[in-house]
Design a protein around this motif. Sequence first.
Motif, PDB file in Angstrom:
ATOM      1  N   ILE A   1     -47.100  -3.300  36.165  1.00 55.62           N
ATOM      2  CA  ILE A   1     -47.775  -2.001  36.140  1.00 55.62           C
ATOM      3  C   ILE A   1     -48.192  -1.712  34.694  1.00 55.62           C
ATOM      4  CG2 ILE A   1     -46.934  -0.849  38.215  1.00 55.62           C
ATOM      5  CD1 ILE A   1     -44.919  -0.710  35.049  1.00 55.62           C
ATOM      6  N   PHE A   2     -48.942  -0.622  34.501  1.00 57.65           N
ATOM      7  CA  PHE A   2     -49.340  -0.265  33.150  1.00 57.65           C
ATOM      8  C   PHE A   2     -48.995   1.198  32.887  1.00 57.65           C
ATOM      9  CE2 PHE A   2     -52.454   0.160  29.577  1.00 57.65           C
ATOM     10  CZ  PHE A   2     -51.857  -0.806  28.775  1.00 57.65           C
ATOM     11  N   PHE A   3     -49.225   1.629  31.648  1.00 59.40           N
ATOM     12  CA  PHE A   3     -48.799   2.963  31.214  1.00 59.40           C
ATOM     13  C   PHE A   3     -49.681   4.077  31.756  1.00 59.40           C
ATOM     14  CE2 PHE A   3     -47.220   0.151  27.859  1.00 59.40           C
ATOM     15  CZ  PHE A   3     -45.930   0.604  27.682  1.00 59.40           C
ATOM     16  N   ILE A   4     -50.931   3.791  32.050  1.00 58.65           N
ATOM     17  CA  ILE A   4     -51.899   4.831  32.388  1.00 58.65           C
ATOM     18  C   ILE A   4     -52.648   4.483  33.665  1.00 58.65           C
ATOM     19  CG2 ILE A   4     -52.242   5.776  30.062  1.00 58.65           C
ATOM     20  CD1 ILE A   4     -54.565   3.803  29.735  1.00 58.65           C
ATOM     21  N   GLN A   5     -53.277   5.491  34.252  1.00 56.14           N
ATOM     22  CA  GLN A   5     -53.977   5.313  35.518  1.00 56.14           C
ATOM     23  C   GLN A   5     -55.485   5.203  35.350  1.00 56.14           C
ATOM     24  OE1 GLN A   5     -52.430   8.932  37.288  1.00 56.14           O
ATOM     25  NE2 GLN A   5     -50.922   7.784  38.493  1.00 56.14           N
ATOM     26  N   ASP A   6     -55.977   5.566  34.184  1.00 56.72           N
ATOM     27  CA  ASP A   6     -57.422   5.596  33.966  1.00 56.72           C
ATOM     28  C   ASP A   6     -57.711   5.084  32.564  1.00 56.72           C
ATOM     29  OD1 ASP A   6     -60.152   6.487  33.417  1.00 56.72           O
ATOM     30  OD2 ASP A   6     -59.953   7.714  35.212  1.00 56.72           O
ATOM     31  N   ALA A   7     -58.720   4.237  32.449  1.00 56.81           N
ATOM     32  CA  ALA A   7     -59.051   3.637  31.158  1.00 56.81           C
ATOM     33  C   ALA A   7     -59.458   4.661  30.117  1.00 56.81           C
ATOM     34  CB  ALA A   7     -60.168   2.608  31.338  1.00 56.81           C
ATOM     35  N   MET A   8     -59.857   5.853  30.526  1.00 56.79           N
ATOM     36  CA  MET A   8     -60.243   6.881  29.559  1.00 56.79           C
ATOM     37  C   MET A   8     -59.085   7.261  28.640  1.00 56.79           C
ATOM     38  SD  MET A   8     -62.690   9.374  31.843  1.00 56.79           S
ATOM     39  CE  MET A   8     -63.160  10.380  30.438  1.00 56.79           C
TER      40      MET A   8
ATOM     41  N   HIS B   1     -53.431  -5.089  38.462  1.00 57.14           N
ATOM     42  CA  HIS B   1     -54.308  -4.335  39.363  1.00 57.14           C
ATOM     43  C   HIS B   1     -54.295  -4.907  40.781  1.00 57.14           C
ATOM     44  CE1 HIS B   1     -55.888  -2.298  35.858  1.00 57.14           C
ATOM     45  NE2 HIS B   1     -56.067  -3.473  35.298  1.00 57.14           N
ATOM     46  N   THR B   2     -54.808  -4.103  41.699  1.00 57.47           N
ATOM     47  CA  THR B   2     -55.108  -4.572  43.045  1.00 57.47           C
ATOM     48  C   THR B   2     -56.542  -5.099  43.048  1.00 57.47           C
ATOM     49  OG1 THR B   2     -53.608  -2.954  44.040  1.00 57.47           O
ATOM     50  CG2 THR B   2     -55.275  -3.935  45.466  1.00 57.47           C
ATOM     51  N   PHE B   3     -56.677  -6.376  43.374  1.00 56.08           N
ATOM     52  CA  PHE B   3     -57.995  -7.005  43.502  1.00 56.08           C
ATOM     53  C   PHE B   3     -58.289  -7.229  44.978  1.00 56.08           C
ATOM     54  CE2 PHE B   3     -56.440  -8.032  39.292  1.00 56.08           C
ATOM     55  CZ  PHE B   3     -57.563  -7.931  38.479  1.00 56.08           C
ATOM     56  N   ARG B   4     -59.413  -7.921  45.241  1.00 54.21           N
ATOM     57  CA  ARG B   4     -59.751  -8.246  46.624  1.00 54.21           C
ATOM     58  C   ARG B   4     -60.141  -9.712  46.720  1.00 54.21           C
ATOM     59  NH1 ARG B   4     -62.439  -3.345  49.893  1.00 54.21           N
ATOM     60  NH2 ARG B   4     -60.919  -4.183  51.340  1.00 54.21           N
ATOM     61  N   LEU B   5     -59.764 -10.320  47.826  1.00 50.42           N
ATOM     62  CA  LEU B   5     -60.236 -11.640  48.207  1.00 50.42           C
ATOM     63  C   LEU B   5     -61.074 -11.495  49.469  1.00 50.42           C
ATOM     64  CD1 LEU B   5     -57.033 -13.861  47.687  1.00 50.42           C
ATOM     65  CD2 LEU B   5     -59.031 -13.679  46.201  1.00 50.42           C
ATOM     66  N   ILE B   6     -62.143 -12.265  49.562  1.00 54.29           N
ATOM     67  CA  ILE B   6     -63.099 -12.134  50.668  1.00 54.29           C
ATOM     68  C   ILE B   6     -63.198 -13.465  51.404  1.00 54.29           C
ATOM     69  CG2 ILE B   6     -65.446 -11.461  51.302  1.00 54.29           C
ATOM     70  CD1 ILE B   6     -65.639 -10.181  48.495  1.00 54.29           C
TER      71      ILE B   6
ATOM     72  N   GLN C   1     -48.222   3.964  52.977  1.00 48.40           N
ATOM     73  CA  GLN C   1     -47.233   4.024  51.896  1.00 48.40           C
ATOM     74  C   GLN C   1     -47.288   5.365  51.162  1.00 48.40           C
ATOM     75  OE1 GLN C   1     -45.034   1.517  52.060  1.00 48.40           O
ATOM     76  NE2 GLN C   1     -46.445   1.039  53.752  1.00 48.40           N
ATOM     77  N   PRO C   2     -46.163   5.775  50.559  1.00 50.71           N
ATOM     78  CA  PRO C   2     -46.142   7.046  49.817  1.00 50.71           C
ATOM     79  C   PRO C   2     -46.759   6.933  48.427  1.00 50.71           C
ATOM     80  CG  PRO C   2     -43.978   6.044  49.758  1.00 50.71           C
ATOM     81  CD  PRO C   2     -44.817   5.168  50.647  1.00 50.71           C
ATOM     82  N   TYR C   3     -47.432   5.847  48.146  1.00 53.78           N
ATOM     83  CA  TYR C   3     -48.132   5.646  46.877  1.00 53.78           C
ATOM     84  C   TYR C   3     -49.449   4.945  47.181  1.00 53.78           C
ATOM     85  CZ  TYR C   3     -46.075   1.010  47.536  1.00 53.78           C
ATOM     86  OH  TYR C   3     -45.698  -0.191  48.067  1.00 53.78           O
ATOM     87  N   ASP C   4     -50.341   4.954  46.216  1.00 53.35           N
ATOM     88  CA  ASP C   4     -51.659   4.351  46.382  1.00 53.35           C
ATOM     89  C   ASP C   4     -51.642   2.976  45.722  1.00 53.35           C
ATOM     90  OD1 ASP C   4     -54.413   3.655  46.235  1.00 53.35           O
ATOM     91  OD2 ASP C   4     -54.972   5.771  46.310  1.00 53.35           O
ATOM     92  N   ILE C   5     -52.020   1.947  46.465  1.00 49.25           N
ATOM     93  CA  ILE C   5     -51.995   0.597  45.899  1.00 49.25           C
ATOM     94  C   ILE C   5     -53.074   0.409  44.832  1.00 49.25           C
ATOM     95  CG2 ILE C   5     -51.057  -0.375  48.018  1.00 49.25           C
ATOM     96  CD1 ILE C   5     -53.863  -1.620  48.496  1.00 49.25           C
ATOM     97  N   LEU C   6     -53.990   1.350  44.694  1.00 43.50           N
ATOM     98  CA  LEU C   6     -55.013   1.282  43.648  1.00 43.50           C
ATOM     99  C   LEU C   6     -54.554   1.965  42.358  1.00 43.50           C
ATOM    100  CD1 LEU C   6     -58.255   1.974  45.731  1.00 43.50           C
ATOM    101  CD2 LEU C   6     -57.076  -0.186  45.303  1.00 43.50           C
ATOM    102  N   ASP C   7     -53.329   2.463  42.345  1.00 44.45           N
ATOM    103  CA  ASP C   7     -52.752   3.127  41.170  1.00 44.45           C
ATOM    104  C   ASP C   7     -52.045   2.065  40.332  1.00 44.45           C
ATOM    105  OD1 ASP C   7     -51.255   4.566  39.349  1.00 44.45           O
ATOM    106  OD2 ASP C   7     -50.413   5.958  40.817  1.00 44.45           O
ATOM    107  N   ALA C   8     -52.543   1.816  39.131  1.00 41.25           N
ATOM    108  CA  ALA C   8     -51.998   0.748  38.285  1.00 41.25           C
ATOM    109  C   ALA C   8     -50.620   1.070  37.727  1.00 41.25           C
ATOM    110  CB  ALA C   8     -52.958   0.453  37.132  1.00 41.25           C
TER     111      ALA C   8
END
Length: 581
Positions: A37-44, A107-112, A181-188
């Motif tokens: 995981i990382f410290f922040i949720q948004d690159a800003m 991060h959560t990525f995608r495979l197609i 889930q009680p969390y978002d998998i797109l949340d780093a």
Amino acid sequence: MAGGAGSVDTPRDIRGFAVKFYTEEGNWDLVGNNTPIFFIQDAMKFPDLVHSVKMEADRGYPQAASAHDTFWDFVSLMPETLHNVMWAMSDRGIPRSLRFMEGFGIHTFRLINSEGKGSFVRYHWKPRSGIQSLIWDESAKLQGADNDFHRRDLYEAINAGSYPEWDLGIQVIDPDWAARQPYDILDATKLIPEEEVPVQLIGTMTLNRNPDNHFAENDQVAFLPSNILPGMDFSADPLLQGRLFSYLDTQKSRLGTTNFHQIPINAPRCPMHNFQRDGMIQTQVPKGRANYEPNSLAKAGEIGGPRADAKGGFQSTTDTDALGNDATQKVRLRSETFADHYSQPRMFLRSLSKPELNHVIGALVFELSKVGIKAVREAVLAQLRNIDDEVAQRVANGLGVDKLPGAAPAARQAVDLPPSPALSILKHKPPAPKGRKLGVLVGDGADVAVVKALQAEAEAAGASCMIVSQKVGGAKLSDGSVLPADGQLAGTPSLIFDAVVITTGKEGYEALIQDPAALEFAALAWSHLKALGLCPGGRKILDKANGGQDEFTLDHKDAKGIIAKLADRAWVREEVLRPTP
């Protein structure tokens, strides 16, 4: 992460973990850290994070250290940092070696697949040698003993043919499961427990050579999360979306040209074409005037330039995301669970073994003791109360705070998630001794059979055995032969070894017992919870150094027993030596 190019290797910090894959379809860069995981949720917020943890602006220090006012001020006001802060304060923040360290894509990525259906995925690197960390006192002393401890360790292991290996694993995440889930998998700042979504191992990376030139292959390498392959895609993770831009922008500034992809270490190993014609250090000489797309110049008999591969090139998935939204929509919207900053830090702490939790508390006490602003210390304690009251109270005890402040206001209350034993290092069986280092302090008169047995047992286990003596010329063994030393005692502390042996005859013992370096050699090995193999004289040296006796102090003749404990520590010993609040 926090130190400059000349920083020492072993401070408490996050380590970057990036790999460049050279494939037949172009380069793929898997860029991450040794935490999932990382410290922040948004690159800003990335500039603010970095400014807070780097050297303080008015004084230019400390370097490679988070134990100062500005970082903890930022943490106290940005509770989304707390999960990664707990990882940094844990043993993961002070790895024993880069070889014994996990890596994560974060991060959560995608495979197609071939039908265009996308699956969410997270990437893991699992070291085959297992995970091991330093003790904090050991880390601090290593900064003086060897500034380059980690890079030297990695270089020497590869040079000796003890090639480090990592298995590449993926967590393939079902969107319907993710939505429950009680969390978002797109949340780093959130991880996905391996007990819920197992890691599937799909390949192995082996580091089988060292660079020929550090500048050409290390300093000039450029990793970009935007370098992906057909069949891969990005998610709407806001931190990832920011990194897709910022890394490209950074490489242009760092390497001085938009053509950094032509530097050999960055160049694809397959044919590659684009319309990028000019700029500094352009090494190619494209022909014709087609430097834009679309164009029809080929119909006029001219060179039409490269064309995108509509079938085999990049395609984005067209199905829905984890929340059921159309994946083609580009909206800046976070789910409500992004506001839960406490549940996963609580899960992490409650997943640790007792020694590991004690280390986190000790690290928090140390770090906050370096914070000069009382209000910042109290604000951090207020945040810790939202994670675990007992942890907050123990940290307060260590700081000498009589009364805990009230819990900080929380945008979303924490929930109790099941512990994840996979997050603990010590809840797993100690790994094999392969790749570890045994230090043998040899005095004059040492039994030649003992030394040879230790060397043979280490070699059989894939470990290395380094001979240390008072003089670099070596020591005279019991058969009259002289054993050359790999290191002089005064400059080769036990810090650099995973376990040590002291073996000597009578003449050598009388010299060693009077040598402060020998006493320190034994004392630090004992203090850092390592196994010690001792001859009778070695036992007396350890006694004089205020060492004790436990199951990790063995006879110097027990080569098998000593090697078996190379990758382990005497954690029971720590409870007496370094009690925590």
